[in-house]
Design a protein around this motif. Structure first.
Motif, PDB file in Angstrom:
ATOM      1  N   HIS A  24      83.180  -5.918  -3.613  1.00 23.24           N
ATOM      2  CA  HIS A  24      83.922  -4.912  -2.864  1.00 23.24           C
ATOM      3  C   HIS A  24      85.285  -4.745  -3.521  1.00 23.24           C
ATOM      4  N   PRO A  26      88.950  -3.569  -3.182  1.00 26.51           N
ATOM      5  CA  PRO A  26      89.826  -3.317  -2.029  1.00 26.51           C
ATOM      6  C   PRO A  26      90.569  -1.990  -2.073  1.00 26.51           C
ATOM      7  N   GLU A  27      90.861  -1.453  -3.248  1.00 23.13           N
ATOM      8  CA  GLU A  27      91.589  -0.183  -3.311  1.00 23.13           C
ATOM      9  C   GLU A  27      90.659   1.013  -3.219  1.00 23.13           C
ATOM     10  N   ASP A  28      89.502   0.939  -3.874  1.00 21.73           N
ATOM     11  CA  ASP A  28      88.550   2.045  -3.812  1.00 21.73           C
ATOM     12  C   ASP A  28      87.699   1.986  -2.542  1.00 21.73           C
ATOM     13  N   ARG A  29      87.745   0.841  -1.857  1.00 26.77           N
ATOM     14  CA  ARG A  29      86.984   0.629  -0.621  1.00 26.77           C
ATOM     15  C   ARG A  29      85.505   0.955  -0.821  1.00 26.77           C
ATOM     16  N   SER A  30      84.984   0.493  -1.944  1.00 29.01           N
ATOM     17  CA  SER A  30      83.572   0.714  -2.243  1.00 29.01           C
ATOM     18  C   SER A  30      83.029  -0.514  -2.957  1.00 29.01           C
ATOM     19  N   ASN A 132      76.765   2.349  -0.185  1.00 27.96           N
ATOM     20  CA  ASN A 132      78.164   1.954  -0.378  1.00 27.96           C
ATOM     21  C   ASN A 132      78.596   1.988  -1.847  1.00 27.96           C
TER      22      ASN A 132
END
Length: 150
Positions: A24, A26-30, A132
């Protein structure tokens, strides 16, 4: 004038159960696979080992199975990119040389955009849904799955 593609190396690390290492962002949230830019003069095979180490902490010295390349046109603002540009991803299947934890976190190093970010790793099973993941990662995962099915 045609823009030359930015060369990338993508690590497709699978465990003994055929699960793929993903994380995961954290900045792209993907969800993503370990991947990064091939430095000038660097071989894709060296880059993929370096990127895996920088993004996951895994120092891989095993065999690399080339899975070919994919083309991607990257929009500005995606994955820390400031400008639209073409990319050419070199894909490598890697088989885990040791048992790794089910989940683990790693603080990324090596790139100004990602230094200090905490990537949360887990294993993706062969039947897990891919909603996701951005489209280029879905293409890579499907290629890995096809290769593993033989």
């Amino acid at each position: 004038m045609t823009q030359r593609p930015v060369l990338k190396a993508c690590a497709c690390l699978v465990d003994e159960r055929g699960r793929l290492l993903v994380f995961h962002h954290p900045e792209d949230r993907s969800m993503q696979l370990p991947k990064g830019t091939i430095e000038p003069g660097e071989a894709p095979e060296d880059a993929v080992r370096r990127e895996l180490l920088e993004e996951s902490g895994i120092d891989y010295s095993g065999e690399l199975l080339p899975l070919g390349t994919i083309d991607r046109y990257c929009e500005a603002g995606v994955e820390g990119n400031k400008h639209r540009h073409p990319q050419l991803w070199h894909l490598f299947l890697m088989r885990a040389q040791a048992v790794l934890p089910e989940t683990f976190d790693h603080v990324a190093i090596g790139s100004p955009e990602e230094d200090g970010l905490v990537f949360s790793f887990s294993w993706l099973t062969a039947e897990a849904p891919l909603e996701n993941f951005a489209a280029p990662y879905v293409r890579v995962i499907n290629r890995v799955r096809e290769t593993l099915r033989g």
